[in-house]
Design a protein around this motif. Structure first.
Motif, PDB file in Angstrom:
ATOM      1  N   ASN A   1       7.394 -14.854  -9.089  1.00  0.00           N
ATOM      2  CA  ASN A   1       6.376 -13.944  -8.378  1.00  0.00           C
ATOM      3  C   ASN A   1       7.206 -12.366  -9.076  1.00  0.00           C
ATOM      4  OD1 ASN A   1       5.250 -15.882  -7.351  1.00  0.00           O
ATOM      5  ND2 ASN A   1       6.540 -16.130  -5.465  1.00  0.00           N
ATOM      6  N   TYR A   2       6.418 -11.639  -9.045  1.00  0.00           N
ATOM      7  CA  TYR A   2       6.724  -9.885  -9.662  1.00  0.00           C
ATOM      8  C   TYR A   2       6.046  -9.107  -8.409  1.00  0.00           C
ATOM      9  CZ  TYR A   2       9.336 -12.469 -13.153  1.00  0.00           C
ATOM     10  OH  TYR A   2       9.835 -13.790 -13.588  1.00  0.00           O
ATOM     11  N   ILE A   3       6.547  -7.612  -8.025  1.00  0.00           N
ATOM     12  CA  ILE A   3       5.761  -6.871  -7.705  1.00  0.00           C
ATOM     13  C   ILE A   3       5.825  -6.140  -9.024  1.00  0.00           C
ATOM     14  CG2 ILE A   3       8.226  -5.592  -7.310  1.00  0.00           C
ATOM     15  CD1 ILE A   3       6.379  -4.723  -5.098  1.00  0.00           C
ATOM     16  N   VAL A   4       4.613  -5.307  -8.752  1.00  0.00           N
ATOM     17  CA  VAL A   4       4.813  -4.086 -10.212  1.00  0.00           C
ATOM     18  C   VAL A   4       3.708  -2.736  -9.742  1.00  0.00           C
ATOM     19  CG1 VAL A   4       2.514  -3.405 -12.297  1.00  0.00           C
ATOM     20  CG2 VAL A   4       3.971  -5.579 -11.600  1.00  0.00           C
ATOM     21  N   LYS A   5       4.806  -2.056  -9.513  1.00  0.00           N
ATOM     22  CA  LYS A   5       4.828  -0.541  -8.818  1.00  0.00           C
ATOM     23  C   LYS A   5       3.817   0.447  -9.283  1.00  0.00           C
ATOM     24  CE  LYS A   5       7.951  -1.236  -6.017  1.00  0.00           C
ATOM     25  NZ  LYS A   5       9.487  -1.059  -5.383  1.00  0.00           N
ATOM     26  N   LYS A   6       2.981   1.533  -9.232  1.00  0.00           N
ATOM     27  CA  LYS A   6       2.426   2.508 -10.332  1.00  0.00           C
ATOM     28  C   LYS A   6       3.023   3.744  -9.807  1.00  0.00           C
ATOM     29  CE  LYS A   6      -2.135   4.414 -12.065  1.00  0.00           C
ATOM     30  NZ  LYS A   6      -3.095   4.514 -11.674  1.00  0.00           N
ATOM     31  N   LYS A   7       3.287   4.766 -11.298  1.00  0.00           N
ATOM     32  CA  LYS A   7       4.102   6.077 -10.555  1.00  0.00           C
ATOM     33  C   LYS A   7       3.360   6.789 -11.448  1.00  0.00           C
ATOM     34  CE  LYS A   7       9.089   3.696  -8.827  1.00  0.00           C
ATOM     35  NZ  LYS A   7       9.843   3.712  -8.263  1.00  0.00           N
ATOM     36  N   GLY A   8       2.877   7.331 -10.806  1.00  0.00           N
ATOM     37  CA  GLY A   8       1.839   8.371 -11.944  1.00  0.00           C
ATOM     38  C   GLY A   8       1.081   7.603 -13.091  1.00  0.00           C
ATOM     39  N   PHE A   9       0.543   7.695 -13.924  1.00  0.00           N
ATOM     40  CA  PHE A   9      -0.059   6.795 -14.898  1.00  0.00           C
ATOM     41  C   PHE A   9       0.849   5.245 -15.842  1.00  0.00           C
ATOM     42  CE2 PHE A   9       1.617  10.026 -17.434  1.00  0.00           C
ATOM     43  CZ  PHE A   9       1.410   8.517 -19.702  1.00  0.00           C
ATOM     44  N   LEU A  10       2.474   5.417 -15.120  1.00  0.00           N
ATOM     45  CA  LEU A  10       2.887   4.212 -15.771  1.00  0.00           C
ATOM     46  C   LEU A  10       3.128   3.147 -14.857  1.00  0.00           C
ATOM     47  CD1 LEU A  10       5.375   5.881 -18.012  1.00  0.00           C
ATOM     48  CD2 LEU A  10       3.081   5.576 -19.057  1.00  0.00           C
ATOM     49  N   TYR A  11       2.892   2.030 -15.035  1.00  0.00           N
ATOM     50  CA  TYR A  11       3.335   0.286 -14.425  1.00  0.00           C
ATOM     51  C   TYR A  11       4.854   0.099 -14.152  1.00  0.00           C
ATOM     52  CZ  TYR A  11      -1.974   0.644 -13.388  1.00  0.00           C
ATOM     53  OH  TYR A  11      -2.902   0.853 -13.015  1.00  0.00           O
ATOM     54  N   PHE A  12       5.838  -0.658 -13.890  1.00  0.00           N
ATOM     55  CA  PHE A  12       6.910  -0.895 -13.433  1.00  0.00           C
ATOM     56  C   PHE A  12       7.082  -2.305 -12.547  1.00  0.00           C
ATOM     57  CE2 PHE A  12       7.269   3.209 -14.336  1.00  0.00           C
ATOM     58  CZ  PHE A  12       7.881   3.951 -15.632  1.00  0.00           C
ATOM     59  N   ALA A  13       7.733  -3.486 -13.470  1.00  0.00           N
ATOM     60  CA  ALA A  13       7.551  -4.353 -12.540  1.00  0.00           C
ATOM     61  C   ALA A  13       9.265  -4.761 -11.917  1.00  0.00           C
ATOM     62  CB  ALA A  13       6.561  -5.364 -13.399  1.00  0.00           C
ATOM     63  N   ASP A  14       9.282  -5.047 -11.360  1.00  0.00           N
ATOM     64  CA  ASP A  14      10.454  -6.316 -10.938  1.00  0.00           C
ATOM     65  C   ASP A  14      10.269  -7.396 -10.427  1.00  0.00           C
ATOM     66  OD1 ASP A  14      13.169  -5.921 -10.398  1.00  0.00           O
ATOM     67  OD2 ASP A  14      12.978  -4.849  -9.182  1.00  0.00           O
TER      68      ASP A  14
ATOM     69  N   ALA B   1       0.842  -1.064   0.163  1.00  0.00           N
ATOM     70  CA  ALA B   1       0.079  -0.078  -0.079  1.00  0.00           C
ATOM     71  C   ALA B   1       0.887   1.076   0.074  1.00  0.00           C
ATOM     72  CB  ALA B   1      -1.059  -0.267   1.407  1.00  0.00           C
ATOM     73  N   GLU B   2       2.374   1.317   0.491  1.00  0.00           N
ATOM     74  CA  GLU B   2       2.817   2.211   1.617  1.00  0.00           C
ATOM     75  C   GLU B   2       3.465   2.328  -0.813  1.00  0.00           C
ATOM     76  OE1 GLU B   2       5.857   2.061   3.567  1.00  0.00           O
ATOM     77  OE2 GLU B   2       4.424   1.962   5.382  1.00  0.00           O
ATOM     78  N   GLU B   3       4.108   1.426  -0.610  1.00  0.00           N
ATOM     79  CA  GLU B   3       4.397   2.082  -2.736  1.00  0.00           C
ATOM     80  C   GLU B   3       3.751   1.898  -3.858  1.00  0.00           C
ATOM     81  OE1 GLU B   3       7.076  -1.390  -2.970  1.00  0.00           O
ATOM     82  OE2 GLU B   3       8.443  -1.054  -1.112  1.00  0.00           O
ATOM     83  N   ASN B   4       2.312   1.249  -3.899  1.00  0.00           N
ATOM     84  CA  ASN B   4       1.387   1.705  -4.409  1.00  0.00           C
ATOM     85  C   ASN B   4       1.680   0.442  -5.353  1.00  0.00           C
ATOM     86  OD1 ASN B   4      -0.788   2.158  -5.808  1.00  0.00           O
ATOM     87  ND2 ASN B   4      -0.099   4.430  -6.935  1.00  0.00           N
ATOM     88  N   ALA B   5       1.211  -0.425  -4.854  1.00  0.00           N
ATOM     89  CA  ALA B   5       2.058  -1.485  -5.619  1.00  0.00           C
ATOM     90  C   ALA B   5       1.036  -2.895  -5.432  1.00  0.00           C
ATOM     91  CB  ALA B   5       3.278  -2.242  -5.645  1.00  0.00           C
ATOM     92  N   LYS B   6       1.421  -3.698  -6.454  1.00  0.00           N
ATOM     93  CA  LYS B   6       0.790  -5.019  -6.387  1.00  0.00           C
ATOM     94  C   LYS B   6       1.643  -6.343  -6.752  1.00  0.00           C
ATOM     95  CE  LYS B   6      -4.403  -7.446  -7.008  1.00  0.00           C
ATOM     96  NZ  LYS B   6      -5.364  -7.064  -7.963  1.00  0.00           N
ATOM     97  N   CYS B   7       1.124  -7.987  -6.221  1.00  0.00           N
ATOM     98  CA  CYS B   7       2.348  -8.469  -6.291  1.00  0.00           C
ATOM     99  C   CYS B   7       1.071  -9.454  -7.622  1.00  0.00           C
ATOM    100  CB  CYS B   7       2.051  -9.452  -5.489  1.00  0.00           C
ATOM    101  SG  CYS B   7       3.766  -8.996  -4.421  1.00  0.00           S
ATOM    102  N   TYR B   8       2.006 -10.377  -8.454  1.00  0.00           N
ATOM    103  CA  TYR B   8       1.288 -10.869  -9.503  1.00  0.00           C
ATOM    104  C   TYR B   8       2.425 -12.339 -10.235  1.00  0.00           C
ATOM    105  CZ  TYR B   8      -0.889  -7.314 -10.859  1.00  0.00           C
ATOM    106  OH  TYR B   8      -1.880  -5.513 -11.113  1.00  0.00           O
TER     107      TYR B   8
END
Length: 96
Positions: free
Chosen positions: A78-91, A54-61
């Motif tokens: 397993n990956y985390i996808v963070k939302k920054k602005g209107f874009l999403y970034f995965a790691d 919730a702090e990182e505005n993220a969700k796991c997939y």
């Protein structure tokens, strides 16, 4: 013209969590998994790491057919996808 095309391509590949995750897996060198694997919510990590996500505005997939890491023979599931602005970034998020 070339720079504009690169910018449009980058933005279009990060507009949704699924596209960002597939792009990340593709860039990791696993094109087959990026194209053919289905993406599902990682209920375990989303529940256990709820506050952090919730702090990182993220969700796991999780990937249904994850690629195998060559050196350790481990599944990259397993990956985390963070939302920054209107874009999403995965790691990659790990197994534990």
């Amino acid at each position: 013209m070339f720079i504009g095309t690169v910018i449009v391509l980058f933005v279009s590949l990060h507009l949704t969590p699924n596209l960002a995750l597939r792009t990340h897996v593709l860039m990791m060198g696993h094109p087959q998994a990026a194209i053919s694997s289905s993406i599902v919510d990682d209920y375990f990590h989303n529940r256990v790491d709820k506050e952090k996500l919730a702090e990182e505005n993220a969700k796991c997939y999780s990937l249904s057919s994850p690629p195998v890491e060559k050196s350790t023979q481990g599944f990259l599931k397993n990956y985390i996808v963070k939302k920054k602005g209107f874009l999403y970034f995965a790691d990659y998020y790990g197994d534990a």
